[in-house]
Design a protein around this motif. Structure first.
Motif, PDB file in Angstrom:
ATOM      1  N   HIS A 124       0.775  -1.263  -0.128  1.00 41.85           N
ATOM      2  CA  HIS A 124       0.097  -0.124  -0.006  1.00 41.85           C
ATOM      3  C   HIS A 124       0.897   1.257  -0.037  1.00 41.85           C
ATOM      4  O   HIS A 124       0.674   2.295  -0.961  1.00 41.85           O
ATOM      5  CB  HIS A 124      -0.982  -0.226   1.205  1.00 41.85           C
ATOM      6  CG  HIS A 124      -1.674   1.013   1.384  1.00 41.85           C
ATOM      7  ND1 HIS A 124      -3.262   1.179   1.522  1.00 41.85           N
ATOM      8  CD2 HIS A 124      -1.432   2.417   1.956  1.00 41.85           C
ATOM      9  CE1 HIS A 124      -3.432   2.243   1.749  1.00 41.85           C
ATOM     10  NE2 HIS A 124      -2.650   3.152   2.009  1.00 41.85           N
ATOM     11  N   GLU A 125       1.846   1.432   1.020  1.00 39.79           N
ATOM     12  CA  GLU A 125       2.690   2.456   1.085  1.00 39.79           C
ATOM     13  C   GLU A 125       3.650   2.774  -0.091  1.00 39.79           C
ATOM     14  O   GLU A 125       4.080   3.674  -0.546  1.00 39.79           O
ATOM     15  CB  GLU A 125       3.254   2.380   2.412  1.00 39.79           C
ATOM     16  CG  GLU A 125       2.389   2.681   3.760  1.00 39.79           C
ATOM     17  CD  GLU A 125       1.798   3.943   3.645  1.00 39.79           C
ATOM     18  OE1 GLU A 125       2.422   5.069   3.135  1.00 39.79           O
ATOM     19  OE2 GLU A 125       0.496   4.169   3.969  1.00 39.79           O
TER      20      GLU A 125
ATOM     21  N   HIS B 231       0.337   3.936  -3.335  1.00 35.97           N
ATOM     22  CA  HIS B 231       0.146   5.275  -3.625  1.00 35.97           C
ATOM     23  C   HIS B 231       0.954   5.854  -4.634  1.00 35.97           C
ATOM     24  O   HIS B 231       0.514   6.907  -5.298  1.00 35.97           O
ATOM     25  CB  HIS B 231       0.461   5.991  -2.329  1.00 35.97           C
ATOM     26  CG  HIS B 231      -0.715   5.911  -1.344  1.00 35.97           C
ATOM     27  ND1 HIS B 231      -2.060   6.431  -1.523  1.00 35.97           N
ATOM     28  CD2 HIS B 231      -0.685   5.640   0.049  1.00 35.97           C
ATOM     29  CE1 HIS B 231      -2.684   6.202  -0.475  1.00 35.97           C
ATOM     30  NE2 HIS B 231      -1.898   5.694   0.549  1.00 35.97           N
TER      31      HIS B 231
ATOM     32  N   GLU C  46      -7.190   5.939  -0.885  1.00 38.52           N
ATOM     33  CA  GLU C  46      -6.843   5.034  -0.119  1.00 38.52           C
ATOM     34  C   GLU C  46      -7.294   3.822  -0.683  1.00 38.52           C
ATOM     35  O   GLU C  46      -6.608   2.439  -0.482  1.00 38.52           O
ATOM     36  CB  GLU C  46      -7.386   5.181   1.274  1.00 38.52           C
ATOM     37  CG  GLU C  46      -6.950   6.270   2.207  1.00 38.52           C
ATOM     38  CD  GLU C  46      -5.451   6.286   2.171  1.00 38.52           C
ATOM     39  OE1 GLU C  46      -4.914   5.182   2.401  1.00 38.52           O
ATOM     40  OE2 GLU C  46      -4.710   7.389   2.138  1.00 38.52           O
TER      41      GLU C  46
HETATM   42 ZN    ZN Z   1      -2.740   5.221   2.367  1.00 40.94          ZN
END
Ligand code: ZN
Length: 669
Positions: free
Chosen positions: A447-448, A452, A475
């Motif tokens: 995710h990080e 993104h 998100e």
């Molecule tokens: Zn996030």
């Protein structure tokens, strides 16, 4: 930006590194709060210099505590000092129900760094009477009370009673209701005697739209009216909060002497200059230096950083952490970053929205050595900084996941009955117990580090087109990137997961949380508001609906209880891929209407019957939905010549004593 804990029951926290099961994480539970302590794994293996560096930075992290209290609400410091005086010197009976209710109120205030709930923003209902508050003050030592010269206890009582007990006064810390004056409606202390319109005009006049490197306007000041004109009180040495800032500077100066590299020393010197001048150009210069220092063994955050508490999203609260790298776990995030281009090239989004050249985010897995300001006691689980967009784009950003904090969550939640209550069957429970930590840590990293950072906008798309739906959609995009890839063979090839069962554990936990358990944080009749929660709800309800015909995911009812059962993990992965493709399109094209529809249709509303069932089952477990931490105590040990020989770590299980101690040692305002 911060990542907050996902689910109230917390069976699937990201954790990495060594789990030491014999460490007792639990401290205490009151009202809706659970307090834990965290462990410092491998601290003893750091060099003396690194330990010293951590020590001085830790003092700097604690020195700004009062700033946050005052920023949260202008009467908070006076209230806290009154509570401290009562706890220390009240001479009456401490076994009464009224005193016990007072003590719970005091703990809630200490936990929230003020009289408003740290998460919901509502003013606390004291739970004891105004008459007993007066009695508590009158039966405490007068010298300990925070009385101004010549002021009587009665004056203090008269001042504080309405502030604490009148429900209509200062009801919300942050008010974001559209159509109201959010500035005068919020009790946070960033503005006084001014309206939202005045503030907006004040800053609009200062904004230069053509500046490619704009400062973070208004970040470090309070706006007041002087002789009818709006003026900024700057947070700096000699200015607003000057005394606390001077103390922070003093500790940073000491830290410079034990910094490991010239880079770190230079960076800290710029931070001091910024604290001395309050100059936001310096703040950017400092952030660039900090962001470029991508691989430090010991690192920290210290400053006015996040703007969640300002309804206008400009003013930042003061926060600090000190951390050191978890080397083993960091290898994992480095593997992901090294393969960022592969992930981008194989992503299920439309090829025209893929980035030709992806720059992964510099990511470390860290252990926290000290939490301060707005990171204490409620701690984030991940942090990605700096916040200035142009610095992120031109220099990059640093992302950290907090290993020892998440391990504390994870271990402390084992055996609390939450997983057993809501998981579909024993094999799901076993999978989560075996793989939950590792798969969730990987989800966060994907995710990080790449989620993104992936994808690009179509030429000419307004980056602000998605407005209030931008955060939940962003998100969702990062979560879907992680969900899609976690079931991919590449992950096993890269040895990031031990096998497919670990990926299944990730899907089990995500769907169970998004379809059932995350709503335990929401009061009956209310909608989902928070961006991360909207994202999870939208993803889960969308794949549920799209997979309905093929029974990819289904609700199963047993003894009047609802469970989530995943029948086809592979099809679920394909659905995640399809939704990722659509959300990327929405972002790339700035398709506001489609984005709005996705979130409103799938992310906001809660089925009332299911909600009451889940709340009832959750209530029986007697768990607290919010968690925070006490810090360890770090002390210097000297040899016979007076030189520093070591830095010792002492853990505590006494929340209240830490609060009283901090109140004595770090009270500068
Ligand atoms: Zn996030």
């Amino acid at each position: 930006m911060v990542i907050l804990s996902q689910n109230a029951g917390s069976d699937t926290k990201k954790s990495a590194g060594v789990v030491t099961d014999d460490f007792n994480y639990f401290v205490e539970q009151f009202d809706d709060i659970r307090v834990l302590k965290y462990n410092l794994p491998g601290f003893e293996n750091l060099s003396l210099k690194q330990k010293e560096y951590i020590y001085y930075l830790s003092q700097a992290a604690l020195a700004g505590r009062d700033i946050l209290w005052d920023q949260n609400f202008r009467h908070n410091l006076l209230i806290r000092k009154t509570l401290e005086a009562i706890i220390e010197s009240y001479s009456g009976n401490r076994e009464t129900l009224e005193y016990k209710a007072f003590l719970i109120y005091a703990k809630k205030v200490f936990f929230a760094n003020g009289i408003h709930h740290h998460y919901s923003s509502d003013k606390f209902n004291p739970g004891f009477s105004a008459a007993s508050f007066a009695n508590l003050i009158n039966s405490s030592e007068k010298e300990k009370l925070p009385l101004a010269k010549g002021e009587s206890s009665d004056q203090l009582i008269n001042l504080l009673t309405p502030v604490i007990f009148d429900e209509k006064l200062f009801p919300r810390k942050v008010e974001q209701k559209a159509g109201t004056d959010m500035v005068s409606g919020s009790s946070s202390n960033f503005y006084e005697g001014v309206t939202q319109k005045e503030v907006e005009e004040f800053y609009a006049a200062k904004t230069s739209l053509n500046d490619p490197h704009p400062i973070s306007l208004g970040l470090n000041s309070r706006v007041v009216k002087v002789k009818g004109k709006l003026t900024e009180e700057i947070y700096k040495s000699g200015g607003k909060y000057g005394k606390a800032i001077d103390n922070i500077i003093q500790w940073i100066e000491k830290a410079i002497n034990s910094a490991e590299t010239a880079k770190q020393k230079d960076e800290l010197k710029i931070l001091i200059e910024y604290y001395r001048t309050g100059d936001l150009k310096k703040w950017d210069e400092y952030n660039i230096a900090w962001a470029k220092n991508t691989d430090p063994m010991v690192d920290y955050i210290n400053g006015f950083i996040e703007n969640y508490e300002d309804p206008l999203g400009m003013k930042a609260t003061w926060e600090a952490i000190v951390d050191y790298t978890d080397i083993e776990a960091t290898k994992r995030s480095k593997i992901i970053t090294a393969n960022a281009q592969w992930f981008e090239d194989n992503s299920p989004i439309h090829p025209k929205y893929r980035k030709e050249k992806v720059k992964g985010v510099a990511a470390r897995v860290i252990n926290i050595a000290m939490l301060g300001g707005d990171c204490y006691p409620a701690s984030p689980l991940g942090i990605n900084l700096p916040n200035a967009n142009w610095i992120r784009k031109e220099i990059g950003s640093k992302s950290v996941t907090l290993a020892n904090i998440t391990i504390a969550y994870d271990v402390a939640s084992r055996g609390n009955g939450f997983l057993e209550e809501f998981a579909f069957d024993q094999s799901e429970v076993d999978r989560i117990k075996k793989y939950g930590s590792v798969s969730d840590a990987l989800h966060t990293d994907l995710h990080e580090c790449v989620g993104h950072a992936s994808g690009k906008l179509a030429h000419g798309t307004d980056p602000n087109a998605l407005k209030n739906y931008a955060s939940p959609l962003e998100e969702a995009r990062a979560d879907l990137f992680a969900l899609y890839y976690i079931m991919d063979l590449k992950i096993i090839e890269l040895r990031l997961l031990p096998g497919e069962d670990a990926a299944k554990a990730s899907y089990d936990a995500y769907l169970r949380n998004g379809l059932l358990t995350q709503i335990v944080r929401i009061k009956p009749g209310k909608d989902i508001e928070e961006a991360h929660m909207r994202n999870r709800s939208a993803i889960c309800h969308w794949v549920f609906e799209k997979g309905k015909a093929g029974k990819v995911v289904e609700f199963v009812h047993r003894e009047n209880k609802t469970f989530v059962k995943i029948n086809d993990y592979k099809k679920l992965q394909i659905l995640f891929g399809e939704l990722l493709k659509e959300i990327q399109r929405v972002k790339s094209e700035g398709d506001f209407e489609a984005g709005k529809k996705l979130i409103e249709d799938y992310g906001v509303k809660i089925d009332a019957r299911l909600h009451s069932e889940i709340l009832e089952r959750y209530a029986k477990l007697n768990l607290a939905p919010y968690t925070g931490f006490v810090n360890p105590y770090l002390t210097l040990k000297f040899d016979a010549n007076g030189s520093i020989k070591d830095v010792c770590v002492e853990y505590t299980s006494d929340f209240l004593s830490q609060m009283i101690y901090y109140g004595k040692k770090y009270s500068f305002l």
